[in-house]
Design a protein around this motif. Structure first.
Motif, PDB file in Angstrom:
ATOM      1  N   GLN A  45       0.812  -1.327   0.019  1.00 49.95           N
ATOM      2  CA  GLN A  45      -0.045  -0.046   0.157  1.00 49.95           C
ATOM      3  C   GLN A  45       0.861   1.214  -0.008  1.00 49.95           C
ATOM      4  OE1 GLN A  45      -3.217   1.068  -0.322  1.00 49.95           O
ATOM      5  NE2 GLN A  45      -2.708   2.929   0.085  1.00 49.95           N
ATOM      6  N   LYS A  68       3.367   4.480  -3.569  1.00 54.48           N
ATOM      7  CA  LYS A  68       2.366   5.299  -4.250  1.00 54.48           C
ATOM      8  C   LYS A  68       2.439   5.372  -5.717  1.00 54.48           C
ATOM      9  CE  LYS A  68       1.543   6.761  -0.048  1.00 54.48           C
ATOM     10  NZ  LYS A  68       0.552   6.123   0.625  1.00 54.48           N
ATOM     11  N   LYS A 116       1.813   2.880  -7.230  1.00 55.00           N
ATOM     12  CA  LYS A 116       0.647   1.763  -7.588  1.00 55.00           C
ATOM     13  C   LYS A 116      -0.519   2.036  -6.865  1.00 55.00           C
ATOM     14  CE  LYS A 116       2.020  -2.734  -8.134  1.00 55.00           C
ATOM     15  NZ  LYS A 116       2.299  -3.947  -7.865  1.00 55.00           N
ATOM     16  N   PHE A 117      -0.445   2.405  -5.701  1.00 50.83           N
ATOM     17  CA  PHE A 117      -1.734   2.468  -4.815  1.00 50.83           C
ATOM     18  C   PHE A 117      -1.943   3.974  -4.225  1.00 50.83           C
ATOM     19  CE2 PHE A 117      -0.407  -2.005  -4.533  1.00 50.83           C
ATOM     20  CZ  PHE A 117      -1.427  -2.396  -5.136  1.00 50.83           C
ATOM     21  N   GLY A 118      -3.287   4.115  -3.761  1.00 53.20           N
ATOM     22  CA  GLY A 118      -3.442   5.595  -3.261  1.00 53.20           C
ATOM     23  C   GLY A 118      -4.761   5.256  -2.100  1.00 53.20           C
ATOM     24  N   ARG A 119      -5.556   6.399  -2.556  1.00 58.67           N
ATOM     25  CA  ARG A 119      -6.808   6.233  -1.576  1.00 58.67           C
ATOM     26  C   ARG A 119      -8.069   5.899  -2.631  1.00 58.67           C
ATOM     27  NH1 ARG A 119      -6.821   8.419   3.514  1.00 58.67           N
ATOM     28  NH2 ARG A 119      -8.657   7.112   3.399  1.00 58.67           N
ATOM     29  N   ASP A 167      -8.438   3.297  -5.645  1.00 55.64           N
ATOM     30  CA  ASP A 167      -7.005   3.253  -5.949  1.00 55.64           C
ATOM     31  C   ASP A 167      -6.158   2.517  -4.890  1.00 55.64           C
ATOM     32  OD1 ASP A 167      -6.898   4.242  -8.428  1.00 55.64           O
ATOM     33  OD2 ASP A 167      -6.407   6.330  -7.497  1.00 55.64           O
ATOM     34  N   HIS A 168      -6.903   2.273  -3.579  1.00 55.03           N
ATOM     35  CA  HIS A 168      -6.243   1.700  -2.309  1.00 55.03           C
ATOM     36  C   HIS A 168      -6.025   0.067  -2.669  1.00 55.03           C
ATOM     37  CE1 HIS A 168      -6.285   0.141   1.723  1.00 55.03           C
ATOM     38  NE2 HIS A 168      -5.807   1.373   2.031  1.00 55.03           N
ATOM     39  N   ASP A 172      -8.007  -4.109  -4.697  1.00 54.45           N
ATOM     40  CA  ASP A 172      -7.350  -4.893  -5.592  1.00 54.45           C
ATOM     41  C   ASP A 172      -6.960  -6.449  -4.912  1.00 54.45           C
ATOM     42  OD1 ASP A 172      -6.161  -5.437  -8.149  1.00 54.45           O
ATOM     43  OD2 ASP A 172      -3.874  -5.307  -7.249  1.00 54.45           O
ATOM     44  N   TRP A 193     -15.629   1.860  -1.737  1.00 52.22           N
ATOM     45  CA  TRP A 193     -14.550   2.862  -2.139  1.00 52.22           C
ATOM     46  C   TRP A 193     -15.178   3.901  -2.469  1.00 52.22           C
ATOM     47  CZ3 TRP A 193     -14.622  -2.425  -3.203  1.00 52.22           C
ATOM     48  CH2 TRP A 193     -13.421  -3.279  -2.628  1.00 52.22           C
ATOM     49  N   HIS A 221     -14.132   8.220  -3.736  1.00 52.84           N
ATOM     50  CA  HIS A 221     -12.978   8.586  -4.608  1.00 52.84           C
ATOM     51  C   HIS A 221     -11.919   8.924  -3.542  1.00 52.84           C
ATOM     52  CE1 HIS A 221     -14.665  12.237  -2.646  1.00 52.84           C
ATOM     53  NE2 HIS A 221     -13.416  12.885  -2.976  1.00 52.84           N
ATOM     54  N   ASP A 222     -11.801   9.072  -2.532  1.00 53.54           N
ATOM     55  CA  ASP A 222     -10.724   9.214  -1.417  1.00 53.54           C
ATOM     56  C   ASP A 222     -10.866   8.615  -0.113  1.00 53.54           C
ATOM     57  OD1 ASP A 222     -12.565  10.856  -0.359  1.00 53.54           O
ATOM     58  OD2 ASP A 222     -11.393  12.554  -0.120  1.00 53.54           O
TER      59      ASP A 222
END
Length: 163
Positions: A24, A27, A29-32, A35-36, A40, A81, A83-84
């Motif tokens: 996680q 950054k 590959k992954f975000g919030r 995209d967390h 996946d 999930w 957007h953030d």
């Protein structure tokens, strides 16, 4: 029904044959939100998560005890999930790193080494964690004798998130 009455190994469907840990904290590959890493994660994945004390947007949460890393064979993902943001739980079977190659015995911290660590399901304990506790997905394969094996380099002491 009681989830522990099922064969937990039946969840190991998408075996990965590589040594790449998805973190996680990566950054690129992954975000919030969507995209967390939790978006996946699938049933049958092996994840490492932080228990005791962890952080959500810089705020300390948990029971206040020292942070430790636990392992889980994912059985179900119930997360929403935005957007953030990510809200929900991951459920699965508690895993322990049982032992490594004879030349490199497993230490008490549960480190995984290149020689090939073996995970075991301990007492078929069913556990849960929130998405903010997930540190990474660990690639594993299943042997003919239903041993879950990983050949990654993973040191829990280096993975614990602080703030």
């Amino acid at each position: 029904g009681n989830p522990t009455s099922r064969n937990p190994y039946s969840r190991l469907t998408s075996l990965q044959h590589n040594e790449q840990i998805d973190r996680q904290s990566d950054k690129s590959k992954f975000g919030r939100g969507i995209d967390h890493i939790s978006a996946d994660i699938n049933e049958g994945d092996v994840i490492a998560y932080q228990e005791g004390t962890w952080y959500v947007d810089g705020t300390e949460v948990g029971d206040g005890s020292p942070a430790i890393v636990r392992y889980c064979l994912v059985d179900a993902v119930q997360i929403v999930w935005t957007h953030d943001c990510e809200h929900g739980l991951v459920y699965g079977f508690d895993l322990t790193v049982a032992h490594n190659d004879e030349d490199m015995p497993c230490d008490e911290s549960g480190a995984i080494v290149k020689k090939g660590s073996i995970f075991i399901i301990e007492n078929e304990s069913y556990v849960q964690c929130g998405p903010e506790q997930i540190l990474c997905r660990i690639p594993v394969s299943l042997t003919e004798t239903e041993c879950i094996v990983s050949i990654t380099d993973f040191n829990p002491a280096d993975e614990i998130l602080t703030a």
